[in-house]
Scaffold this active site. Structure first.
Site, mmCIF file in Angstrom:
data_model
loop_
_atom_site.group_PDB
_atom_site.id
_atom_site.type_symbol
_atom_site.label_atom_id
_atom_site.label_comp_id
_atom_site.label_asym_id
_atom_site.label_seq_id
_atom_site.Cartn_x
_atom_site.Cartn_y
_atom_site.Cartn_z
ATOM 1 N N ASP A 14 14.487 -18.146 29.150
ATOM 2 C CA ASP A 14 13.446 -18.418 28.150
ATOM 3 C C ASP A 14 14.001 -18.533 26.732
ATOM 4 O O ASP A 14 13.337 -18.194 25.765
ATOM 5 C CB ASP A 14 12.348 -17.323 28.177
ATOM 6 C CG ASP A 14 11.815 -17.104 29.577
ATOM 7 O OD1 ASP A 14 11.546 -18.097 30.257
ATOM 8 O OD2 ASP A 14 11.676 -15.934 29.988
ATOM 9 N N LYS A 17 15.715 -23.514 26.339
ATOM 10 C CA LYS A 17 16.620 -24.557 26.866
ATOM 11 C C LYS A 17 15.909 -25.896 26.987
ATOM 12 O O LYS A 17 16.508 -26.932 26.791
ATOM 13 C CB LYS A 17 17.146 -24.166 28.256
ATOM 14 C CG LYS A 17 18.111 -23.018 28.254
ATOM 15 C CD LYS A 17 18.586 -22.710 29.653
ATOM 16 C CE LYS A 17 17.496 -22.208 30.555
ATOM 17 N NZ LYS A 17 16.885 -20.918 30.193
ATOM 18 N N GLY A 41 10.985 -22.993 34.252
ATOM 19 C CA GLY A 41 9.803 -23.761 33.869
ATOM 20 C C GLY A 41 9.787 -24.111 32.417
ATOM 21 O O GLY A 41 10.140 -23.286 31.584
ATOM 22 N N HIS A 42 9.462 -25.367 32.122
ATOM 23 C CA HIS A 42 9.151 -25.660 30.732
ATOM 24 C C HIS A 42 7.985 -26.616 30.594
ATOM 25 O O HIS A 42 7.668 -27.379 31.486
ATOM 26 C CB HIS A 42 10.364 -26.085 29.902
ATOM 27 C CG HIS A 42 11.337 -26.955 30.573
ATOM 28 N ND1 HIS A 42 12.568 -26.506 30.957
ATOM 29 C CD2 HIS A 42 11.265 -28.238 30.917
ATOM 30 C CE1 HIS A 42 13.216 -27.500 31.522
ATOM 31 N NE2 HIS A 42 12.459 -28.557 31.516
ATOM 32 N N GLN A 227 17.298 -20.311 34.028
ATOM 33 C CA GLN A 227 17.417 -18.862 33.752
ATOM 34 C C GLN A 227 18.450 -18.638 32.641
ATOM 35 O O GLN A 227 18.570 -19.486 31.778
ATOM 36 C CB GLN A 227 17.774 -18.062 35.015
ATOM 37 C CG GLN A 227 16.658 -17.998 36.053
ATOM 38 C CD GLN A 227 16.591 -19.226 36.940
ATOM 39 O OE1 GLN A 227 17.580 -19.604 37.530
ATOM 40 N NE2 GLN A 227 15.428 -19.825 37.032
HETATM 41 P P1 IMP Z 1 13.666 -14.458 40.817
HETATM 42 O O1 IMP Z 1 14.574 -15.465 40.221
HETATM 43 O O2 IMP Z 1 12.262 -14.970 41.018
HETATM 44 O O3 IMP Z 1 14.219 -13.838 42.067
HETATM 45 O O4 IMP Z 1 13.494 -13.242 39.773
HETATM 46 C C1 IMP Z 1 14.580 -12.372 39.455
HETATM 47 C C2 IMP Z 1 14.568 -11.991 37.988
HETATM 48 O O5 IMP Z 1 14.879 -13.140 37.189
HETATM 49 C C3 IMP Z 1 13.207 -11.504 37.469
HETATM 50 O O6 IMP Z 1 13.419 -10.521 36.473
HETATM 51 C C4 IMP Z 1 12.599 -12.734 36.828
HETATM 52 O O7 IMP Z 1 11.650 -12.410 35.828
HETATM 53 C C5 IMP Z 1 13.843 -13.375 36.230
HETATM 54 N N1 IMP Z 1 13.718 -14.836 36.073
HETATM 55 C C6 IMP Z 1 13.794 -15.773 37.036
HETATM 56 N N2 IMP Z 1 13.666 -17.002 36.511
HETATM 57 C C7 IMP Z 1 13.506 -16.848 35.187
HETATM 58 C C8 IMP Z 1 13.368 -17.771 34.086
HETATM 59 O O8 IMP Z 1 13.373 -18.996 34.237
HETATM 60 N N3 IMP Z 1 13.244 -17.202 32.855
HETATM 61 C C9 IMP Z 1 13.287 -15.857 32.659
HETATM 62 N N4 IMP Z 1 13.438 -14.974 33.641
HETATM 63 C C10 IMP Z 1 13.549 -15.458 34.896
#
Ligand code: IMP
Length: 427
Positions: A14, A17, A41-42, A227
């Protein structure tokens, strides 16, 4: 000669990007996603309509660009098709000639999402990872335990059926005997996914070959990370991480090109720190300046709508991100959000077990035990969202950026002062 860049997040995701990718897409011919899935996501505005993309690169909105989804991504066929329909509904062309999925991309199936959510449900309090519930972790688990379903498998429905049966065998034991839930049947899964997977077929491509071809044509390629570095499964704040390598070097492995195909890394750094989900966040502040960042920065996740946990800039974690990604430029975002604060604090070191650290402690949970050591910098009161050149920034805002550059040894090539494309200072 093609000039190829990787854009990665340097914090916990977040960082903004999407905006930087959008800016750099101007000079790119091909945009590639190489890891993660629809946990990213954006939000993009197309005409007067807002589109949220979680999976398909936002480059799709530029009619002359090609978008590739690499082998390192995990793809939910339903999400892919819904994004296609949404884009098409907005008049965007999404034909297979410009939107291609690697045969080797692993698929997220309904049982992955179910498992992700069941696991989170039984974890309590601090044990909860706070995943996005999109089935990301279980899909990557199946890949490394070699029972994953790959995009190419949709070409042979008998093979798909037998592979799903194999993948379900173990999961159903877990479902019934560990979670106390009803098992899934192969037929139920197929009924749910076939309408979506059948639509993937025409988008399948040799993405590695496409990248080589584009390089030979002299086309510019932009690798779009999802991420952030601190969520990297190896280098992040394990176990509160996502399930893929989010660092820049995975752009090569996750898309099928060699390291020398990549010329430059741009690391995106938000001017303060946010995190969604569980896990340590040493500089988190719940009220005062934290509430200011939350409100002024509209810090809610684009994927889950969850409130982001806000805090001061953490240079200790960022030093790690620089070491891991070797960026040649930083893109510093949301500088405008800090306007109005009288003091700005920056974490330069941690104190841990009586010693000062310039990098995060190695032991698991160590980050939970550190005390941030702060340096105070002057704030600025002006609204800088209308500033369009470096020299017009208030002195304190320039000093803040310079402090970050000096501490990390990397120049800020971009400074963003608002969500619009023109609210970017290019240095
Ligand atoms: P997962 O990727 O859904 O398995 O989540 C694992 C961790 O990564 C959690 O703390 C999510 O909130 C974080 N996370 C996953 N994708 C994003 C993103 O695009 N932005 C911020 N945090 C993310």
């Amino acid at each position: 000669m093609s000039q190829n860049q990787v854009v990665v997040g340097a914090q916990w995701g977040d960082e903004g990007k999407g905006k930087v990718v959008d800016l750099l897409t101007e000079q790119a011919d091909v945009i590639v996603r190489f890891q993660g899935g629809n946990n990213a996501g954006h939000t993009i505005v197309v005409g007067d309509k807002e589109t949220i993309l979680h999976l398909i690169p936002s480059g799709i909105l530029h009619p002359d660009k090609t978008c590739l989804i690499g082998n390192g991504v995990v793809l939910d066929p339903e999400v892919f098709c819904r994004e296609l329909d949404n884009l098409q509904g907005n008049g965007v062309s999404v034909g297979p000639e410009r939107l291609k999925i690697s045969h080797r991309t692993h698929l997220i199936l309904p049982y992955h999402k179910r498992l992700d959510n069941l696991r989170e449900k039984i974890r309590s309090g601090g044990d909860r990872i706070g995943t996005t519930g999109r089935g990301i972790g279980p899909a990557y688990e199946d890949k490394v335990s070699r029972v994953g379903i790959r995009a190419v498998d949709v070409l042979d429905e008998d093979l798909l059926r037998s592979k799903i049966a194999k993948a379900l065998a173990e999961k159903n034991v877990l479902c019934e005997h560990y979670f106390g839930e009803s098992p899934d049947t192969v037929e139920e899964v197929l009924q749910e996914v076939l309408p979506w997977t059948r639509r993937l077929k025409q988008h399948l491509a040799d993405v590695s070959g496409e990248i080589l071809w584009a390089r030979n044509q002299g086309y510019n390629i932009l690798f779009e990370g999802a991420q952030g570095t601190l969520l990297d499964v190896d280098h992040g704040t394990f176990p509160y991480v996502t399930s893929s390598n989010t660092v820049a070097s995975n752009a090569a492995a996750g898309s099928g090109c060699g390291m020398h195909a990549i010329d430059e890394v741009v690391a995106v750094v938000k001017a303060y720190t946010t995190r969604v989900g569980g896990g340590p966040h040493p500089t988190e502040i719940e009220d005062g300046a934290g509430a200011h960042m939350q409100e002024k920065g509209a810090e809610y996740g684009a994927t889950t709508g969850r409130k982001r946990r806000c805090g001061w800039l953490d240079l200790v974690c960022l030093r790690d991100a620089v070491r891991l990604n070797t960026p040649s430029r930083l893109a510093i975002t949301k500088l405008d959000v800090l306007g109005g604060l009288s003091d700005i604090w920056v974490c330069t070191e941690y104190e841990h077990e009586g010693i000062r650290l310039t990098h995060p402690p190695q032991k698991e949970g160590g980050l939970q035990e550190v005390n941030p050591v702060y340096t105070r910098l002057d704030g600025w009161q002006e609204d800088i969202s209308g500033v369009r050149s470096w020299v017009d920034l208030p002195r304190a805002a320039r000093e803040y950026i310079q402090f970050i550059e000096d501490s990390l040894g990397v120049k800020a090539g971009y400074v963003s002062v608002g969500p619009a494309r023109e609210q970017t200072l290019i240095r």
